[in-house]
Design an enzyme around this catalytic site. Sequence first.
Site, PDB file in Angstrom:
ATOM      1  CG  LEU A 132      -7.210  13.519 -15.668  1.00  0.00           C
ATOM      2  CD1 LEU A 132      -7.898  13.023 -14.413  1.00  0.00           C
ATOM      3  CD2 LEU A 132      -6.579  12.343 -16.380  1.00  0.00           C
ATOM      4  CB  ALA A 133      -9.178  16.223 -12.030  1.00  0.00           C
ATOM      5  CB  ALA A 135      -9.161  20.557  -6.996  1.00  0.00           C
ATOM      6  CB  SER A 136      -8.901  25.046  -4.587  1.00  0.00           C
ATOM      7  OG  SER A 136      -8.952  23.981  -3.693  1.00  0.00           O
ATOM      8  CB  ALA A 138      -2.945  20.164  -7.622  1.00  0.00           C
ATOM      9  CD  GLN A 139      -4.221  22.947 -14.119  1.00  0.00           C
ATOM     10  OE1 GLN A 139      -4.864  23.888 -13.635  1.00  0.00           O
ATOM     11  NE2 GLN A 139      -3.868  22.891 -15.394  1.00  0.00           N
ATOM     12  CE  LYS A 158      -2.842  16.047  -6.100  1.00  0.00           C
ATOM     13  NZ  LYS A 158      -3.142  15.138  -4.986  1.00  0.00           N
ATOM     14  CG  ASP A 291     -10.442  13.436   2.414  1.00  0.00           C
ATOM     15  OD1 ASP A 291     -11.601  13.198   2.816  1.00  0.00           O
ATOM     16  OD2 ASP A 291     -10.179  14.338   1.601  1.00  0.00           O
TER      17      ASP A 291
HETATM   18  N1  LIG Z   1      -3.215   7.917 -10.283  1.00  0.00           N
HETATM   19  C1  LIG Z   1      -4.312   8.435 -10.857  1.00  0.00           C
HETATM   20  N2  LIG Z   1      -4.849   7.839 -11.954  1.00  0.00           N
HETATM   21  C2  LIG Z   1      -5.941   8.369 -12.542  1.00  0.00           C
HETATM   22  N3  LIG Z   1      -6.567   9.485 -12.137  1.00  0.00           N
HETATM   23  C3  LIG Z   1      -6.078  10.128 -11.065  1.00  0.00           C
HETATM   24  C4  LIG Z   1      -4.929   9.642 -10.366  1.00  0.00           C
HETATM   25  N4  LIG Z   1      -4.680  10.481  -9.352  1.00  0.00           N
HETATM   26  C5  LIG Z   1      -5.613  11.450  -9.419  1.00  0.00           C
HETATM   27  N5  LIG Z   1      -6.470  11.242 -10.440  1.00  0.00           N
HETATM   28  C6  LIG Z   1      -7.625  12.080 -10.819  1.00  0.00           C
HETATM   29  O1  LIG Z   1      -7.388  13.419 -10.474  1.00  0.00           O
HETATM   30  C7  LIG Z   1      -8.331  13.878  -9.509  1.00  0.00           C
HETATM   31  C8  LIG Z   1      -7.658  14.799  -8.500  1.00  0.00           C
HETATM   32  O2  LIG Z   1      -6.587  14.140  -7.886  1.00  0.00           O
HETATM   33  P1  LIG Z   1      -6.410  14.128  -6.316  1.00  0.00           P
HETATM   34  O3  LIG Z   1      -5.115  13.436  -6.048  1.00  0.00           O
HETATM   35  O4  LIG Z   1      -7.629  13.583  -5.685  1.00  0.00           O
HETATM   36  O5  LIG Z   1      -6.213  15.660  -6.010  1.00  0.00           O
HETATM   37  P2  LIG Z   1      -7.058  16.714  -5.169  1.00  0.00           P
HETATM   38  O6  LIG Z   1      -6.218  17.003  -3.995  1.00  0.00           O
HETATM   39  O7  LIG Z   1      -7.183  17.875  -6.096  1.00  0.00           O
HETATM   40  O8  LIG Z   1      -8.374  16.105  -4.807  1.00  0.00           O
HETATM   41  C9  LIG Z   1      -8.879  12.608  -8.893  1.00  0.00           C
HETATM   42  O9  LIG Z   1     -10.158  12.790  -8.373  1.00  0.00           O
HETATM   43  C10 LIG Z   1      -8.856  11.657 -10.058  1.00  0.00           C
HETATM   44  O10 LIG Z   1      -9.980  11.843 -10.887  1.00  0.00           O
END
Ligand SMILES: Nc1ncnc2c1ncn2[C@@H]1O[C@H](COP(=O)(O)OP(=O)(O)O)[C@@H](O)[C@H]1O
Length: 557
Positions: A132-133, A135-136, A138-139, A158, A291
């Site tokens: 669902l997401a 980035a550089s 992790a996914q 993650k 952050d």
């Molecule tokens: N507990 C969670 N529930 C739902 N979505 C999540 C959760 N944690 C992360 N995400 C989704 O995954 C994306 C990336 O996670 P994040 O922890 O912010 O990692 P990064 O370090 O790549 O920014 C978030 O922007 C969000 O959309």
Amino acid sequence: MLRAPMPSLLNTVKDLDRLRRIVSVLVRHGFGEIVQRTGLGSLVPKSRKSESGVGRGERLKRALVELGPSFIKLGQIASTRPDILPADIVTELKTLQDEVPPEPWEVVQPLLEGELGGPVEEIFESFDNVPLASASIAQVHRARLKTAEGDVREVVVKVQRPQVREIIELDLDLLYWFAHAIERSIPEMRMYQPVKLVGEFDRAISAELDFVAEADHADRFRENFKSHRSVRFPQVYREASSRRVLVLEFFDGLKLGDAIANHGFDGEVVAKVAIDIIIQQIFEDGFFHADPHPGNLFIMGTPSSPVIAMFDLGLVGHLTPKLRDQTIDLMVAAVREDYRGIADALWAIGSPSRRVDREAFEAEVTIVAQKYLGKKLKDIELSALLKDLVDGARRFDVEVPSGFLMMGKALMTVEGIGKEIYPDLDIFNEVRPYFLRLIQQRYSPERVTQDVIRGVLRLSNAASDAPLQIQEILEDARRGTFRVQVQERSLREAADRLGRRLFSGLVVSAGLIGGCLLLAADKRWTGWALLIGSGSYAMMHSTLVYWLNRRDRVERD
Ligand SMILES: Nc1ncnc2c1ncn2[C@@H]1O[C@H](COP(=O)(O)OP(=O)(O)O)[C@@H](O)[C@H]1O
Ligand SMILES: [Mg+2]
């Protein structure tokens, strides 16, 4: 084989290959001169032609994207340092996004199974192969986790990209080397503090790579906020987590903008909740999300009682009780426009290790103070003031604790969010109760140490036309054998009067020292520029004072 310019570092062919790649990308994007001057010229491919007609910011950005995750991250961090980088580069780097395509499932699955020690089907009831997401570093995948108790839980998984740690470590080594080489051999680039920038980057990216730390932080936030109903932090499923895999409670939330635009959430209510949360994190717990930008939170709950879900907890800041007290001392001195008090407090915060001639220092302070003070705010040329500040910082290598700088950044981020969703936000109204408590605690009988007594005595002797109420508080503190005998009401009045200055002063001092103030150039921070202008003027010279202090010291040595 090319002559290796750094035999101690380049132990492997892999290192050399990576370095050669970095060099060739830099040259291709028009940074050949830097490469030559750092002694890496021998690695430059002869035939390459560099692009022309493109601005250096754009070229730098292209180079970073080409070089991958660690460099993209480096660029993002650099984009928050307008104090050390020229504006054209900052503007360009701000648009850097880590849009890296996700790893295919064939790669993720074995990695996951290796980390978790079993097949995906055994650990999870279901697992969405499409992230669902991404980035550089992790996914993030959605899944349903089977718990030891036989339940099934909605989770996100993650997963760190394969090799990402190794690549980043290698890049860090090379970046440190490169930054040192630049500082050594290109004097006019020293002012950009490349080694410091790489150090900052190292801390930030290392925090993001450490999923065990992220899990610990999540637990600690959950504990700190267990009785707070407007915020949630994800529960960690440790049994299915490792250093490179983190399984967290899934939050079914809305993005901030979407919640406000389309789901009836009220900007005012949400902004107040957000401020409340970050203030508690910073001033009560001394443990805060470093952050807290909109990408790292969701809105849940209902419009009448919104809940903010915070995640991405790798990078946190700490404000020790001592640093918090010093910060309060600083603010009180700033409010009183007491230069010596300001200097003392900043001195304590920055913990300089060398000696200074106080008299010469105070003379300097007066000169700068006269330059900026006594002018109407609108007559102050902010850029000139900033230039003095920034020059000072560069010359004297100000060492301010990272907790102090991170605090400023976190506050500014949340304030920025707040202003965006609720332009009329009066942050002081929100933080007043905290300041009342902080001032009370700081000068409460149990906390009144020798230091404070000395400070209070000196403060009350100093001639000052600072607002009367704080004088009275301090005077009371002195008279009543250092007991604060003021009534809640007078304290409240004092805080009312001073609070705006205290709050903005706090942020501005942290921000200035860290260089964040220049963010005001960005539209989002206009509100901040105003706040700064109206309230915390005193903090500007306090910072000047500090840097002058440092200069004095440096010149003596
Ligand atoms: N507990 C969670 N529930 C739902 N979505 C999540 C959760 N944690 C992360 N995400 C989704 O995954 C994306 C990336 O996670 P994040 O922890 O912010 O990692 P990064 O370090 O790549 O920014 C978030 O922007 C969000 O959309
Ligand atoms: Mg994130």
